[in-house]
Design an enzyme around this catalytic site. Structure first.
Site, PDB file in Angstrom:
ATOM      1  N   ASP A  76      16.428   7.393   0.982  1.00  0.00           N
ATOM      2  CA  ASP A  76      16.099   7.731  -0.469  1.00  0.00           C
ATOM      3  C   ASP A  76      15.009   8.375  -0.250  1.00  0.00           C
ATOM      4  O   ASP A  76      13.856   8.675   0.466  1.00  0.00           O
ATOM      5  CB  ASP A  76      14.950   6.684  -0.622  1.00  0.00           C
ATOM      6  CG  ASP A  76      15.049   6.219  -1.548  1.00  0.00           C
ATOM      7  OD1 ASP A  76      16.874   5.588  -2.472  1.00  0.00           O
ATOM      8  OD2 ASP A  76      14.115   6.392  -2.647  1.00  0.00           O
ATOM      9  N   CYS A 126      23.817   2.870 -12.756  1.00  0.00           N
ATOM     10  CA  CYS A 126      23.811   1.589 -13.419  1.00  0.00           C
ATOM     11  C   CYS A 126      23.776   1.530 -14.813  1.00  0.00           C
ATOM     12  O   CYS A 126      23.091   0.827 -15.652  1.00  0.00           O
ATOM     13  CB  CYS A 126      23.211   0.339 -13.073  1.00  0.00           C
ATOM     14  SG  CYS A 126      21.370   0.978 -12.831  1.00  0.00           S
TER      15      CYS A 126
HETATM   16  C1  LIG Z   1      19.877   3.338  -8.174  1.00  0.00           C
HETATM   17  S1  LIG Z   1      18.892   3.554  -6.827  1.00  0.00           S
HETATM   18  C2  LIG Z   1      20.112   3.480  -5.209  1.00  0.00           C
HETATM   19  C3  LIG Z   1      20.578   2.041  -5.357  1.00  0.00           C
HETATM   20  C4  LIG Z   1      21.443   2.129  -3.747  1.00  0.00           C
HETATM   21  N1  LIG Z   1      21.932   2.992  -4.080  1.00  0.00           N
HETATM   22  C5  LIG Z   1      21.393   0.732  -3.123  1.00  0.00           C
HETATM   23  O1  LIG Z   1      22.670   0.287  -3.187  1.00  0.00           O
HETATM   24  O2  LIG Z   1      20.885  -0.106  -2.813  1.00  0.00           O
HETATM   25  C6  LIG Z   1      18.026   4.898  -6.803  1.00  0.00           C
HETATM   26  C7  LIG Z   1      17.272   5.860  -6.086  1.00  0.00           C
HETATM   27  O3  LIG Z   1      16.960   6.406  -5.895  1.00  0.00           O
HETATM   28  C8  LIG Z   1      15.923   7.027  -5.424  1.00  0.00           C
HETATM   29  N2  LIG Z   1      15.603   8.538  -5.356  1.00  0.00           N
HETATM   30  C9  LIG Z   1      14.767   8.833  -7.126  1.00  0.00           C
HETATM   31  N3  LIG Z   1      15.349  10.333  -7.142  1.00  0.00           N
HETATM   32  C10 LIG Z   1      15.830  10.971  -5.809  1.00  0.00           C
HETATM   33  C11 LIG Z   1      15.885  12.031  -5.339  1.00  0.00           C
HETATM   34  N4  LIG Z   1      15.011  13.277  -5.852  1.00  0.00           N
HETATM   35  N5  LIG Z   1      16.475  12.573  -4.564  1.00  0.00           N
HETATM   36  C12 LIG Z   1      16.394  10.460  -3.479  1.00  0.00           C
HETATM   37  N6  LIG Z   1      16.581   9.609  -3.953  1.00  0.00           N
HETATM   38  C13 LIG Z   1      15.823   9.872  -4.712  1.00  0.00           C
HETATM   39  C14 LIG Z   1      14.871   5.838  -6.010  1.00  0.00           C
HETATM   40  O4  LIG Z   1      13.897   5.674  -4.920  1.00  0.00           O
HETATM   41  C15 LIG Z   1      15.952   4.923  -6.156  1.00  0.00           C
HETATM   42  O5  LIG Z   1      16.074   4.200  -5.069  1.00  0.00           O
END
Ligand SMILES: C[S@@+](CC[C@H](N)C(=O)[O-])C[C@H]1O[C@@H](n2cnc3c(N)ncnc32)[C@H](O)[C@@H]1O
Length: 780
Positions: free
Chosen positions: A415, A517
């Site tokens: 993340d 989502c």
């Molecule tokens: C929808 S949430 C993920 C939820 C997770 N998959 C779960 O089920 O618990 C999206 C995540 O993407 C991360 N994020 C945003 N931009 C990102 C990037 N460029 N690279 C990696 N992670 C990123 C955010 O910090 C966030 O935690």
């Protein structure tokens, strides 16, 4: 504690039975379990003394009312107390029972809990407390920096109502409030009723005044735009009537004697939706466009309540039947989430805080939205694989992946947000996942550069959260046009990176699952379509989720046509399946990524990011790198057959001629043959001199020139510079714009001094040569 808001308002999500997917006999079992649960709970709830619940309600009363209460308490405290019966003695814990509706098949997935597993569950108390504290703290820390605008379907902070519904606030009740008696409450209730009646009377009088002043009160045409919103406070009842009326007319436009055009009714409807539900106009339009008017209404309505609480059994620690039984013993009313999941339990009532039960603390379950099981089920990770969860925090899906792999292989949980990445660790420990490695990279830049060759990748992308408005109503007003440009841009980058990081030659996998989502097309079908165009080595495959569960994704939208298999991707909606809005698409990588894909897709979206310096294969998993390199030449023509070879050749030839001229050579005299030369260049894609020779360099000149060119390029630590240039030939099939961008980048890879030198050299040589003609080939 009574049922929470969501429990009262929401029924269970549509089960497969409701979807007509389950056999009748199994359905009976589920129904029996459902009936059993609530009956027991009801008994217990009625037995509980009411004084536990009442003070909590009063916490919210304003100071004046509190004073009244205090006075009232002071006057007649004892009399009131008599009316209470202490029912403590009557509260019984339901005896352990064998629950029906949990078929034996549940246990199929349950791991055999060997000693090692159990020892994990039995942390020392100290260790337990430490880890649990961390987990709870981290999980509740919510979206952190850089992701404030993005959504996580499982983010506990995003659903504060959820917590409100599940966790007791009793601690907040003051001592004075705790002394309240039934008589006080009765008195207070009368007082409040009176105040409420006065307020209503005032409001009515005010409305009449306004109506007199503006002369709009008696507008008989419900759909006249005046009326409901002219007053300071909109008349919500009138607006709601207007909404339903507009929907009725729009649904049967030709037969309902309309007095306005369809677009006028639509505009009015959307404007009323904004007023009634509190959306900004941009978002209301965007969401409205996804549905028919009546379905849009159902969608907006469903967003007014959160989805049911669901927990996922952690099969690394227990099985669903055992967990359900333990929770039922604590008075929790639950039932299996639906036939589509073997691990989900839907909660109807919980007299205990579900985030603090001994079972929770021992990692037997995780609170997780039902829809967020779906991408992991589609990913279907296998034991001993190497899996990347690209945007993983807080880890609901990571830990599910780990469990499905039965703690074997390796799951890389990444993340970009450091704080959230840390939060992952708590959940991983609590749930006993031993095959997870947490990392903290910006996945757009890091993969596959630092790591690649994965068997499967889940990209649960950061998104606008339009599927979880029920949990976080702030989305209604916070998302604007800019978000729907920025987010899809990032999602495309991330998905390209995912594709380039998966091993197409994986013996067991080669899959990428993309999920959000959000329900907007911009963040879903359009993103997938974009990467299909950029990576012809990828195709959509079926998700493998139960037939009929969810809705097919759009094959076309607002005049745009998508891939013929886009309907294999699925959508879920709050108003249809009673789960968070979700999108899942499964992709299979069938050939290697273009050489220029090391920094995925960076060039084409913003036109200025760097060309891939290094191929996927160099740092990818041992075997796959070799395989990719080996198959590069072989597959080029077949796998990337969709590329526009002719256009590419022209670009490459032009570049080649320029290069020769810069060297002071005349392309004609050095035997430059347009097509042959281009081919040579293309085949030298591996970046090795040898390869360019064996792959049909038309003559010695090409190789010699390559050598000279290499010398003039800056030496990079890993010798990547030349690869950057040859990558150009592999990134064919892209748009003209992209090619231009890439051509520019190749040039910009060279240091300025080199260019200058080269120019000067050209000049010098031209001067030397004068009009005598080009230098002989041997001079190169
Ligand atoms: C929808 S949430 C993920 C939820 C997770 N998959 C779960 O089920 O618990 C999206 C995540 O993407 C991360 N994020 C945003 N931009 C990102 C990037 N460029 N690279 C990696 N992670 C990123 C955010 O910090 C966030 O935690």
């Amino acid at each position: 504690m009574g049922p929470g808001r969501r429990m009262k308002k929401q029924g269970p999500p549509a089960t497969l039975e409701q979807l007509g997917l389950a056999s009748k006999s199994k359905r009976k079992n589920v129904d029996a379990a459902a009936q059993d649960g609530p009956t027991r709970k009801r008994k217990k709830t009625t037995d509980e003394p009411t004084e536990v619940a009442e003070p909590k309600k009063l916490v919210k009363l304003d100071r004046k009312i509190r004073q009244d209460i205090d006075e009232s308490v002071a006057k007649k405290p004892k009399k009131a107390k008599k009316q209470f019966v202490n029912n403590d003695a009557q509260i019984t814990v339901p005896p352990p029972m064998l629950i029906e509706g949990f078929e034996d098949e549940d246990d199929e997935d349950a791991p055999e809990l060997v000693d090692g597993d159990l020892s994990d569950a039995n942390f020392s108390q100290e260790e337990d407390e430490e880890v649990d504290e961390m987990a709870l703290e981290d999980v509740s820390s919510g979206s952190g920096t850089g992701s404030d605008s993005v959504f996580d379907s499982d983010d506990p902070d995003a659903g504060q109502q959820k917590r409100g519904a599940m966790f007791s606030d009793d601690e907040d009740a003051s001592d004075a409030e705790a002394q309240l008696t039934a008589a006080n409450i009765e008195g207070l209730s009368r007082k409040l009723d009176q105040e409420q009646a006065d307020l209503e009377a005032d409001a009515q009088a005010e409305l009449q005044d306004n109506a007199l002043q503006t002369n709009i009160a008696a507008d008989s045409d419900l759909l006249d735009t005046a009326g409901a919103t002219t007053n300071l406070a909109p008349d919500l009842a009138l607006i709601r009537n207007r909404i339903t009326e507009a929907i009725r007319i729009l649904s049967n436009f030709s037969t309902s004697n309309p007095t306005k055009s369809r677009s006028e009714y639509t505009d009015l409807l959307i404007s009323d939706i904004c007023t009634y539900y509190g959306y900004n106009e941009f978002l209301a339009n965007k969401l409205f466009s996804l549905f028919s008017p009546s379905e849009a209404f159902a969608f907006f309505e469903a967003n007014e309540t959160p989805r049911p609480i669901v927990l996922r059994t952690n099969m690394l620690r227990t099985n669903r039947r055992t967990l359900a039984q333990s929770l039922i013993n604590r008075g929790v009313v639950l039932q299996p989430v639906g036939k589509w999941s073997k691990v989900g339990l839907q909660i109807f009532e919980a007299p205990v805080p579900l985030g603090a039960t001994p079972e929770y603390l021992a990692g037997h379950y995780i609170l997780q939205a039902a829809s967020s099981f779906l991408p992991v089920m589609a990913l279907a990770p296998q034991p001993n694989e190497r899996v990347l969860d690209m945007a993983a925090a807080p880890g609901g899906k990571t830990t599910y992946i780990s469990a499905l792999m039965r703690n074997t292989g390796a799951v890389f949980a990444n993340d970009a947000n450091r704080k959230r990445a840390k939060g992952l660790i708590g959940n991983i420990h609590r749930l006993g996942c031993k095959n997870v490695i947490v990392c903290n990279y910006d996945a757009q830049k890091a993969f596959p550069k630092i790591l690649g060759g994965f068997d499967r990748i889940l990209l649960d992308a950061p998104c606008s959260g339009t599927g979880v408005i029920g949990k976080d109503p702030s989305v209604k007003t916070s998302k604007n046009e800019r978000d729907f440009l920025m987010l899809p841009h990032m999602q495309k980058q991330l998905l390209l990176a995912a594709i380039d990081s998966v091993d197409h030659a994986s013996k067991t996998g080669g899959y990428v699952v993309y999920s959000t989502c959000s329900v907007t097309v911009d963040e879903n079908e359009s993103v997938v379509q974009y990467v299909l165009r950029k990576r012809p080595n990828v195709k959509i495959v079926e998700t493998g989720l139960p037939e009929g569960f969810g809705t097919e994704a759009f094959k076309a939208f607002e005049g745009k046509k998508f891939d013929e298999h886009m309907n294999w991707a699925r959508r879920w909606y709050p108003h249809k399946e009673n789960v968070d809005g979700f999108f899942v698409c499964k992709l299979r990588k069938v050939g290697p990524s273009p050489k220029g894909a090391g920094v995925a897709g960076a060039a084409d979206v913003n036109g200025e990011a760097s060309v891939a310096i290094n191929g996927v294969s160099k740092r990818a998993k041992g075997t796959s790198s070799a395989e990719e390199s080996a198959t590069d030449t072989k597959d080029d023509d077949d796998e990337f057959g969709g590329f526009d070879d002719e256009a590419d050749e022209q670009v490459m030839q032009r570049e080649e001629r320029k290069r020769l001229r810069r060297k002071g050579l005349d392309p004609r005299t050095v035997g430059f043959k347009a097509s042959g030369k281009a081919k040579t260049k293309s085949k030298s894609g591996s970046g090795t001199e040898e390869k360019s020779r064996t792959n049909g360099g038309t003559n010695g000149v090409a190789t010699t020139v390559d050598k000279a060119e290499k010398k003039s390029l800056p030496e990079k630590a890993n010798g990547e510079a030349s690869a950057a240039e040859v990558d150009l030939s592999k990134v064919s099939g892209s748009t003209t714009l992209e090619k231009k961008a890439r051509a520019g980048q190749v040039v910009s890879e060279k240091p300025k001094e080199t260019k200058l030198k080269s120019k000067n050299k050209d000049k010098t040589e031209t001067t030397k040569r004068g009009k005598k003609g080009p230098a002989p080939a041997s001079g190169a």
